[in-house]
Design a protein around this motif. Structure first.
Motif, short mmCIF file in Angstrom:
data_model
loop_
_atom_site.label_atom_id
_atom_site.label_comp_id
_atom_site.label_asym_id
_atom_site.label_seq_id
_atom_site.Cartn_x
_atom_site.Cartn_y
_atom_site.Cartn_z
N SER A 164 0.84 -1.21 0.00
CA SER A 164 0.00 0.00 0.00
C SER A 164 0.87 1.26 0.00
N GLY A 165 1.99 1.21 0.69
CA GLY A 165 2.92 2.34 0.67
C GLY A 165 3.44 2.60 -0.73
N ARG A 166 3.67 1.54 -1.48
CA ARG A 166 4.16 1.70 -2.85
C ARG A 166 3.09 2.25 -3.76
N ALA A 167 1.84 1.87 -3.55
CA ALA A 167 0.76 2.41 -4.38
C ALA A 167 0.66 3.93 -4.18
N VAL A 168 0.76 4.37 -2.94
CA VAL A 168 0.72 5.81 -2.65
C VAL A 168 1.94 6.51 -3.24
N SER A 169 3.10 5.90 -3.09
CA SER A 169 4.33 6.54 -3.59
C SER A 169 4.34 6.61 -5.11
N TYR A 170 3.74 5.63 -5.76
CA TYR A 170 3.69 5.64 -7.22
C TYR A 170 2.83 6.80 -7.73
N VAL A 171 1.68 7.03 -7.10
CA VAL A 171 0.82 8.15 -7.52
C VAL A 171 1.55 9.48 -7.31
N ALA A 172 2.25 9.61 -6.20
CA ALA A 172 3.02 10.84 -5.94
C ALA A 172 4.11 11.02 -7.00
N ALA A 173 4.81 9.96 -7.32
CA ALA A 173 5.88 10.04 -8.32
C ALA A 173 5.31 10.30 -9.72
N ALA A 174 4.22 9.64 -10.07
CA ALA A 174 3.61 9.84 -11.38
C ALA A 174 3.12 11.27 -11.54
N SER A 175 2.56 11.84 -10.49
CA SER A 175 2.10 13.22 -10.55
C SER A 175 3.27 14.18 -10.72
N THR A 176 4.36 13.90 -10.04
CA THR A 176 5.56 14.72 -10.16
C THR A 176 6.14 14.63 -11.58
N THR A 177 6.24 13.42 -12.09
CA THR A 177 6.83 13.27 -13.43
C THR A 177 5.93 13.85 -14.51
N TRP A 178 4.61 13.76 -14.32
CA TRP A 178 3.72 14.40 -15.30
C TRP A 178 4.00 15.90 -15.35
N ALA A 179 4.07 16.54 -14.17
CA ALA A 179 4.28 17.99 -14.14
C ALA A 179 5.63 18.37 -14.76
N LEU A 180 6.68 17.65 -14.44
CA LEU A 180 8.00 17.95 -15.00
C LEU A 180 8.07 17.66 -16.49
#
Length: 150
Positions: A55-71
């Motif tokens: 579950s920690g990885r699912a949350v971290s993936y969404v955070a990372a995907a949102s960051t990479t989308w913006a960049l």
């Protein structure tokens, strides 16, 4: 005239379209590295807060995907058509589900079957990121950040 370096010779032989694609892929990789750092930091924060490895990885993936989308929107694909941000973010997450499946599947398999990775989840995050990178680049370039049509 000074001699060309090997890199200059390779770039000259690629031609402008392939050169631009290669440079875009390299920028995508830099952004992916930032995403990896965000992914890892959020995962470890989630673990510290009591989330499990999955579950920690699912949350971290969404955070990372949102960051990479913006960049990627601001840098990698800045010359592409700019759809409304919320729509483009949602599309980015949707089309990158294939990359997510490769990413998370690699991570989960390594966590489950390799004790070293279970003890050091960052190794699984790194392996997952590499597994999803090429597919995510192609999908992002083709569907999310496609050039505006005239």
């Amino acid at each position: 005239m000074p001699a060309r370096t090997a890199a200059e010779t390779l770039i000259a032989r690629l031609g402008p379209e392939r050169r631009d694609g290669l440079l875009q892929f390299l920028r995508f990789g830099v952004v992916g590295t930032v995403g990896f750092l965000v992914d890892t930091a959020v995962l470890y924060a989630g673990l510290a807060l009591g989330l499990g490895l999955y579950s920690g990885r699912a949350v971290s993936y969404v955070a990372a995907a949102s960051t990479t989308w913006a960049l990627n929107r601001a840098w990698t694909f800045r010359d592409s058509g700019q759809a409304p941000a919320a729509r483009q973010w949602a599309l980015f997450l949707l089309v990158n589900l294939i990359g997510f499946a490769c990413n998370y599947g690699t991570y989960a398999a390594l966590i489950a079957f390799v004790p070293l990775v279970a003890a050091h989840p960052v190794l699984g995050v790194a392996a997952g990121a590499l597994a999803g990178m090429v597919g995510n680049f192609w999908l992002s370039r083709r569907f999310v950040f496609k050039a505006a049509t005239t």
